[in-house]
Motif scaffolding. Structure first.
Motif, PDB file in Angstrom:
ATOM      1  N   GLU A 105       0.819  -1.216   0.000  1.00  0.00           N
ATOM      2  CA  GLU A 105       0.000   0.000   0.000  1.00  0.00           C
ATOM      3  C   GLU A 105       0.854   1.268   0.000  1.00  0.00           C
ATOM      4  O   GLU A 105       0.377   2.328  -0.406  1.00  0.00           O
ATOM      5  CB  GLU A 105      -1.021   0.006   1.149  1.00  0.00           C
ATOM      6  N   THR A 106       2.128   1.179   0.389  1.00  0.00           N
ATOM      7  CA  THR A 106       2.956   2.391   0.407  1.00  0.00           C
ATOM      8  C   THR A 106       4.209   2.297  -0.463  1.00  0.00           C
ATOM      9  O   THR A 106       4.698   3.307  -0.943  1.00  0.00           O
ATOM     10  CB  THR A 106       3.421   2.715   1.854  1.00  0.00           C
ATOM     11  N   ASP A 107       4.748   1.072  -0.663  1.00  0.00           N
ATOM     12  CA  ASP A 107       6.051   0.952  -1.330  1.00  0.00           C
ATOM     13  C   ASP A 107       5.912   0.741  -2.842  1.00  0.00           C
ATOM     14  O   ASP A 107       5.091  -0.065  -3.281  1.00  0.00           O
ATOM     15  CB  ASP A 107       6.837  -0.239  -0.761  1.00  0.00           C
ATOM     16  N   GLN A 108       6.750   1.440  -3.599  1.00  0.00           N
ATOM     17  CA  GLN A 108       6.858   1.157  -5.030  1.00  0.00           C
ATOM     18  C   GLN A 108       7.714  -0.085  -5.242  1.00  0.00           C
ATOM     19  O   GLN A 108       7.370  -0.965  -6.020  1.00  0.00           O
ATOM     20  CB  GLN A 108       7.512   2.345  -5.759  1.00  0.00           C
ATOM     21  N   PRO A 162       6.509 -13.956  -6.986  1.00  0.00           N
ATOM     22  CA  PRO A 162       6.176 -12.563  -6.689  1.00  0.00           C
ATOM     23  C   PRO A 162       6.076 -12.374  -5.173  1.00  0.00           C
ATOM     24  O   PRO A 162       5.824 -13.331  -4.441  1.00  0.00           O
ATOM     25  CB  PRO A 162       4.799 -12.377  -7.345  1.00  0.00           C
ATOM     26  N   ILE A 163       6.292 -11.130  -4.730  1.00  0.00           N
ATOM     27  CA  ILE A 163       6.189 -10.831  -3.298  1.00  0.00           C
ATOM     28  C   ILE A 163       4.786 -10.299  -3.003  1.00  0.00           C
ATOM     29  O   ILE A 163       4.335  -9.344  -3.617  1.00  0.00           O
ATOM     30  CB  ILE A 163       7.226  -9.775  -2.871  1.00  0.00           C
ATOM     31  N   GLU A 164       4.116 -10.928  -2.059  1.00  0.00           N
ATOM     32  CA  GLU A 164       2.799 -10.444  -1.625  1.00  0.00           C
ATOM     33  C   GLU A 164       3.004  -9.275  -0.667  1.00  0.00           C
ATOM     34  O   GLU A 164       2.443  -8.202  -0.831  1.00  0.00           O
ATOM     35  CB  GLU A 164       2.048 -11.580  -0.920  1.00  0.00           C
ATOM     36  N   MET A 218      -8.730  -4.698   1.062  1.00  0.00           N
ATOM     37  CA  MET A 218      -7.376  -4.230   0.752  1.00  0.00           C
ATOM     38  C   MET A 218      -6.945  -4.841  -0.591  1.00  0.00           C
ATOM     39  O   MET A 218      -7.073  -6.026  -0.798  1.00  0.00           O
ATOM     40  CB  MET A 218      -6.419  -4.654   1.868  1.00  0.00           C
ATOM     41  N   SER A 219      -6.453  -4.006  -1.472  1.00  0.00           N
ATOM     42  CA  SER A 219      -6.106  -4.526  -2.797  1.00  0.00           C
ATOM     43  C   SER A 219      -4.714  -5.130  -2.788  1.00  0.00           C
ATOM     44  O   SER A 219      -3.836  -4.687  -2.043  1.00  0.00           O
ATOM     45  CB  SER A 219      -6.192  -3.419  -3.836  1.00  0.00           C
ATOM     46  N   ARG A 220      -4.530  -6.100  -3.659  1.00  0.00           N
ATOM     47  CA  ARG A 220      -3.220  -6.747  -3.745  1.00  0.00           C
ATOM     48  C   ARG A 220      -2.380  -6.074  -4.807  1.00  0.00           C
ATOM     49  O   ARG A 220      -2.896  -5.543  -5.788  1.00  0.00           O
ATOM     50  CB  ARG A 220      -3.407  -8.218  -4.098  1.00  0.00           C
ATOM     51  N   LYS A 221      -1.074  -6.097  -4.599  1.00  0.00           N
ATOM     52  CA  LYS A 221      -0.161  -5.528  -5.593  1.00  0.00           C
ATOM     53  C   LYS A 221       1.140  -6.336  -5.557  1.00  0.00           C
ATOM     54  O   LYS A 221       2.168  -5.849  -5.118  1.00  0.00           O
ATOM     55  CB  LYS A 221       0.105  -4.055  -5.254  1.00  0.00           C
ATOM     56  N   PRO A 222       1.063  -7.598  -5.995  1.00  0.00           N
ATOM     57  CA  PRO A 222       2.264  -8.455  -5.898  1.00  0.00           C
ATOM     58  C   PRO A 222       3.431  -7.838  -6.670  1.00  0.00           C
ATOM     59  O   PRO A 222       3.245  -7.294  -7.752  1.00  0.00           O
ATOM     60  CB  PRO A 222       1.819  -9.760  -6.548  1.00  0.00           C
ATOM     61  N   TYR A 223       4.588  -7.929  -6.079  1.00  0.00           N
ATOM     62  CA  TYR A 223       5.782  -7.339  -6.691  1.00  0.00           C
ATOM     63  C   TYR A 223       6.609  -8.425  -7.374  1.00  0.00           C
ATOM     64  O   TYR A 223       6.998  -9.418  -6.759  1.00  0.00           O
ATOM     65  CB  TYR A 223       6.641  -6.650  -5.629  1.00  0.00           C
ATOM     66  N   LEU A 224       6.865  -8.224  -8.677  1.00  0.00           N
ATOM     67  CA  LEU A 224       7.651  -9.198  -9.435  1.00  0.00           C
ATOM     68  C   LEU A 224       9.102  -8.769  -9.471  1.00  0.00           C
ATOM     69  O   LEU A 224       9.399  -7.657  -9.917  1.00  0.00           O
ATOM     70  CB  LEU A 224       7.117  -9.280 -10.863  1.00  0.00           C
TER      71      LEU A 224
END
Lengths: 248, 115, 128
Positions: free
Chosen positions: A16-19, A98-100, C1-7
């Motif tokens: 929610e905060t980190d790019q 991927p990181i959740e 809360m929305s998910r935003k998995p980081y690749l």
């Protein structure tokens, strides 16, 4: 006497905060009987409640606390601080996933692949309860027993560069479990599993790096399973070529 | 999922890898180091001897196997290695690697049949 | 809360990140030398088919420093291939006698034994 301490560097990612993920360093007390998971629990309980990670059994059975520890895929309940002390310990979520959030990896891809290889006994014929148990000798059991030890911890996927390079690759644990059921004398489902296991995305994406077997905390040896599946699939292929009227 | 034809090249890869593991080091040692450096007599690779070997039917088969299988082994491994270092999997890389092995094999067959 | 998995992207130099990956890459690179050596044999046979003088020129070329450096490197990589091939062989050939699974040691040793016999045989034939 001052307390001995150890620095733990953790890759944080708060969606929610980190790019981008970034490392955050924590100082924890050092105990020679602590594992990395103890250090994480100490941070969570005493320093930073926002840290997220998965764990359950603390005894290398549940398979949920796999992480990259100093770049190596390990169960954090199985990695002693004393093997790193006095140097820093760097903790990251499992590679190739991927990181959740923080140390929590997204593992849906593996779950789908696991399901696709039908990791359960598919009998030739349904067996009624009053027919009694399906007997198996110890020798028949030992032929596949090692492959039953898999705890789905995904260290093998994190160790496998081919999975990192080709995300469609079915991957070590799923293929090892397919092999496990193929070897089971009670099972007749090999042909169904071969649809996946012998496809291009199955065993043929493996280049036998062998790191899956090195990383496995349960000595499952997925590399061996995949290698044996390659050989068996090759024999199938030539049999089908020599006998095009056969049933495959 | 589509049925894979990988077993064709993989069996050549595996067969070539096995043959190569057993014979390539000693062949490289003899032809590339020991004889040129004079550790072994130049007669080992002399024209007359090699001609007898290459004209003998069994010799032709042995020579062809020692060229053909390791060549396909190398081509298949090169293709996967190119992918490892970031080249996308595709027809171009595949045609280049397997095509080179096919041309090498044909050249070997032609030369051996002509001798 | 929305998910935003980081690749995370896998770096092209991944094979330098761990020592085991680097030795895997050394094993894979052996194919360049093994393939080149196979093609070199084709060239040698071609020169042989052309006649005595042409073949003699080929043998002379084998003595050039460039050729010696190539063959020295090729020998090192061929040995990496042999050792890694033998060490992985037991994974392809599981052995079980009765209830007991056997360790891979004997399979590896058998490969080395055959290798020594084959190599000695080639050396012997080359010397005669």
């Amino acid at each position: 006497m001052t307390e001995q301490t150890l620095q733990v560097e953790i890759l944080r990612y708060r969606p929610e905060t980190d790019q981008d993920p970034a490392f955050q360093t924590y100082t924890v007390p050092y105990r020679d009987d602590w594992v990395v998971l103890d250090a994480l629990n100490h941070i969570k309980d005493n320093i930073d409640r926002t840290l997220s990670y998965r764990w359950s059994c603390h005894m290398a059975v549940c398979g949920s606390c796999g992480m990259m520890i100093n770049g190596e895929p390990k169960l954090s309940c199985h990695a002693f601080l004393r093997d790193y002390y006095p140097n820093k310990v760097r903790v990251e979520p499992l590679a190739n996933f991927p990181i959740e959030r923080d140390l929590v990896a997204v593992t849906d891809d593996f779950m789908e692949k696991l399901e696709s290889v039908k990791p359960y006994v598919i009998p030739q014929q349904e067996r009624a309860v009053d027919e009694g148990p399906h007997l198996q000798t110890p020798a028949q059991l030992n032929a596949f027993k090692q492959y039953t030890m898999c705890i789905n911890c995904l260290l093998c996927y994190a160790a496998c560069p081919q999975y990192g390079l080709t995300p469609d690759f079915v991957g070590p644990a799923a293929l090892a479990l397919a092999h496990r059921y193929n070897l089971d004398t009670r099972d007749a489902g090999r042909e169904q599993r071969q649809e996946i296991a012998a496809s291009n995305e199955g065993v043929w994406d493996c280049t036998f790096v062998g790191e899956c077997s090195q990383a496995c905390p349960k000595s499952v040896d997925p590399a061996a399973a995949i290698q044996q599946t390659k050989i068996a699939s090759t024999i199938d292929w030539y049999k089908a070529l020599l006998n095009p009227w056969g049933k495959r | 999922m589509a049925k894979s034809n990988k077993p064709i090249v993989w069996s050549l890869f595996a067969g070539g890898g096995m043959l190569s593991a057993f014979v390539t080091p000693v062949l490289i040692f003899v032809t590339g180091l020991a004889v040129p450096l004079g550790l072994m007599s130049l007669d080992s690779l002399s024209y007359d001897r090699m001609l007898v070997l290459a004209q003998n039917p069994v010799g032709k088969i042995v020579l062809f196997a020692v060229i053909f299988l390791p060549l396909w082994h190398a081509a298949h491994r090169l293709l996967t290695t190119l992918h490892d270092v970031g080249l996308p999997k595709g027809r171009i890389a595949m045609t280049a690697c397997y095509g080179a092995a096919a041309l090498g094999s044909i050249a070997a067959a032609v030369v051996l049949l002509r001798i | 809360m929305s998910r935003k998995p980081y690749l995370r992207k896998m770096p092209k130099s991944w094979w330098l990140a761990r020592r085991s990956y680097t030795s895997y890459m050394a094993r894979e690179l052996s194919c360049v030398f093994i393939g080149a050596y196979s093609l070199l044999i084709v060239v040698g046979l071609h020169r042989l088919s052309q006649g005595r003088d042409e073949y003699g020129a080929f043998l002379d070329a084998l003595q050039s420093p460039l050729s010696l450096v190539f063959h020295a490197a090729a020998l090192v990589f061929a040995l990496i291939h042999t050792v890694s091939w033998f060490s992985l062989a037991p994974k392809a050939m599981p052995l079980q006698i009765g209830e007991k699974k056997l360790s891979g040691g004997p399979v590896v040793l058998a490969h080395y034994a055959v290798w020594i016999v084959v190599s000695a045989g080639v050396l012997l034939v080359a010397r005669i």
